[in-house]
Design a protein around this motif. Structure first.
Motif, PDB file in Angstrom:
ATOM      1  N   GLU A 173       0.819  -1.216   0.000  1.00  0.00           N
ATOM      2  CA  GLU A 173       0.000   0.000   0.000  1.00  0.00           C
ATOM      3  C   GLU A 173       0.850   1.263   0.000  1.00  0.00           C
ATOM      4  O   GLU A 173       0.380   2.322  -0.373  1.00  0.00           O
ATOM      5  N   GLU A 174       2.095   1.143   0.426  1.00  0.00           N
ATOM      6  CA  GLU A 174       2.965   2.312   0.506  1.00  0.00           C
ATOM      7  C   GLU A 174       4.021   2.330  -0.594  1.00  0.00           C
ATOM      8  O   GLU A 174       4.854   3.217  -0.635  1.00  0.00           O
ATOM      9  N   VAL A 175       4.015   1.335  -1.475  1.00  0.00           N
ATOM     10  CA  VAL A 175       5.052   1.252  -2.499  1.00  0.00           C
ATOM     11  C   VAL A 175       4.893   2.388  -3.506  1.00  0.00           C
ATOM     12  O   VAL A 175       3.786   2.652  -3.985  1.00  0.00           O
ATOM     13  N   THR A 176       6.002   3.046  -3.822  1.00  0.00           N
ATOM     14  CA  THR A 176       5.980   4.113  -4.822  1.00  0.00           C
ATOM     15  C   THR A 176       6.736   3.729  -6.088  1.00  0.00           C
ATOM     16  O   THR A 176       6.462   4.261  -7.150  1.00  0.00           O
ATOM     17  N   TYR A 177       7.720   2.837  -5.977  1.00  0.00           N
ATOM     18  CA  TYR A 177       8.363   2.348  -7.184  1.00  0.00           C
ATOM     19  C   TYR A 177       8.998   0.977  -6.948  1.00  0.00           C
ATOM     20  O   TYR A 177       9.248   0.579  -5.811  1.00  0.00           O
ATOM     21  N   VAL A 178       9.228   0.259  -8.045  1.00  0.00           N
ATOM     22  CA  VAL A 178       9.983  -0.990  -7.993  1.00  0.00           C
ATOM     23  C   VAL A 178      11.156  -0.890  -8.956  1.00  0.00           C
ATOM     24  O   VAL A 178      11.165  -0.066  -9.876  1.00  0.00           O
ATOM     25  N   LYS A 179      12.149  -1.757  -8.722  1.00  0.00           N
ATOM     26  CA  LYS A 179      13.356  -1.756  -9.540  1.00  0.00           C
ATOM     27  C   LYS A 179      13.509  -3.118 -10.223  1.00  0.00           C
ATOM     28  O   LYS A 179      14.057  -4.042  -9.640  1.00  0.00           O
ATOM     29  N   PRO A 180      13.014  -3.249 -11.448  1.00  0.00           N
ATOM     30  CA  PRO A 180      13.217  -4.491 -12.188  1.00  0.00           C
ATOM     31  C   PRO A 180      14.481  -4.430 -13.051  1.00  0.00           C
ATOM     32  O   PRO A 180      14.932  -3.355 -13.452  1.00  0.00           O
TER      33      PRO A 180
END
Length: 310
Positions: free
Chosen positions: A204-211
């Motif tokens: 719910e708090e995620v703003t970005y991911v790094k793939p």
């Protein structure tokens, strides 16, 4: 490098847009240093004497890189004798590109109002709706879908052309700091499950991911941001553009990621939604399978300890 996409809705050609930028001496009104009355710096240049071309999605794309550098007066410091405090620089670049019909920009700034202000400034635009944000359509559900693809489809392409695969997820930003949560399609399955669970708990708090993605011979580490901006880790890039001059490399990489790679990821996510290969029910099944796998390992560990004689 942080990147965001913008559209130029003036219907001016790419050539006239760039020409207007470079002829800033004809329209720019210099701002004065409030203490010395000197003109503040304002400069716009282009990286390539002649526009370059590349082919993306079967279409020839013409492009150039526009560099800008100007000074502004810092509010509240107008009378400060230290120039470095009284004034502050703003600099960056735009990849200006066109398919001969529309002209758009990729800039090394986030998708925000200040970026729009800069684009208007270097174009000398004063009207309404001349510059429009064109953000990447990134959602939290896309993040979870990507993780499920990595965890359940080892080494498999997510694209019908077999050119695109998500190799691993190497982290995400949660409620406060960056979180290390590597998920790969091979190796220790329980560690992958724990990393996935860490992501899901903070979702719910995620703003970005790094793939880390592989596409047509390129390996690129990306940051996908919910704001609609992206980031490319140039230091870890491996691929055919590596030996190109720096400005050409970053332009070609930005164009490939923006016009081919990310649209393909989003398109395949949309296809899975349409075919119900990915849905709320599938997401629930995925989350349950993670929990069950971890619970099985916990039970095995507990039984092992119970059988151990001390």
């Amino acid at each position: 490098m942080t990147l965001s996409r913008w559209s130029d809705d003036t219907e001016n050609s790419m050539e006239s847009i760039i020409s207007n930028m470079l002829n800033y001496s004809n329209w720019h009104v210099p701002i004065k240093d409030p203490l010395t009355d000197e003109d503040l710096q304002f400069r716009i240049t282009k990286s390539f004497p002649n526009d370059k071309t590349t082919e993306l999605n079967g279409t020839e794309i013409k492009y150039n890189v526009i560099n800008y550098d100007y000074e502004k007066v810092r509010n509240g410091e107008e009378n400060n004798e230290m120039r470095s405090i009284r004034l502050y620089p703003t600099s960056g670049y735009l990849v200006v590109y066109s398919d001969t019909i529309n002209t758009q920009y990729i800039t090394n700034r986030s998708n925000s109002d200040p970026t729009k202000t800069i684009l208007r400034k270097v174009n000398n635009y004063t009207g309404q709706l001349e510059i429009k944000s064109n953000p990447y359509q990134i959602s939290e559900d896309l993040f979870t879908w990507m993780i499920s693809k990595v965890l359940n489809n080892t080494e498999e392409s997510i694209d019908e052309t077999s050119l695109l695969s998500i190799k691993k997820i190497i982290g995400f930003k949660g409620s406060s700091d960056d979180k290390l949560a590597e998920v790969i399609g091979s190796g220790n399955r329980i560690m992958n499950s724990l990393s996935t669970l860490a992501f899901l708990f903070d979702n719910e708090e995620v703003t970005y991911v790094k793939p880390v993605i592989e596409y047509n011979g390129h390996t690129v580490e990306l940051f996908l941001n919910l704001s609609g901006s992206i980031d490319i880790n140039l230091e870890n890039y491996i691929g055919n553009f590596f030996m190109d001059p720096p400005d050409e490399m970053k332009a070609k990489l930005a164009l490939m990621i923006s016009l081919e790679t990310i649209p393909k990821i989003i398109s395949n996510y949309g296809n899975d939604l349409t075919s119900r290969t990915w849905s709320v029910e599938k997401k629930i099944e995925f989350i349950k399978s993670i929990g069950e796998e971890i619970q099985t390992k916990v039970n095995e560990k507990v039984r092992g300890l119970e059988d151990t004689e001390i």
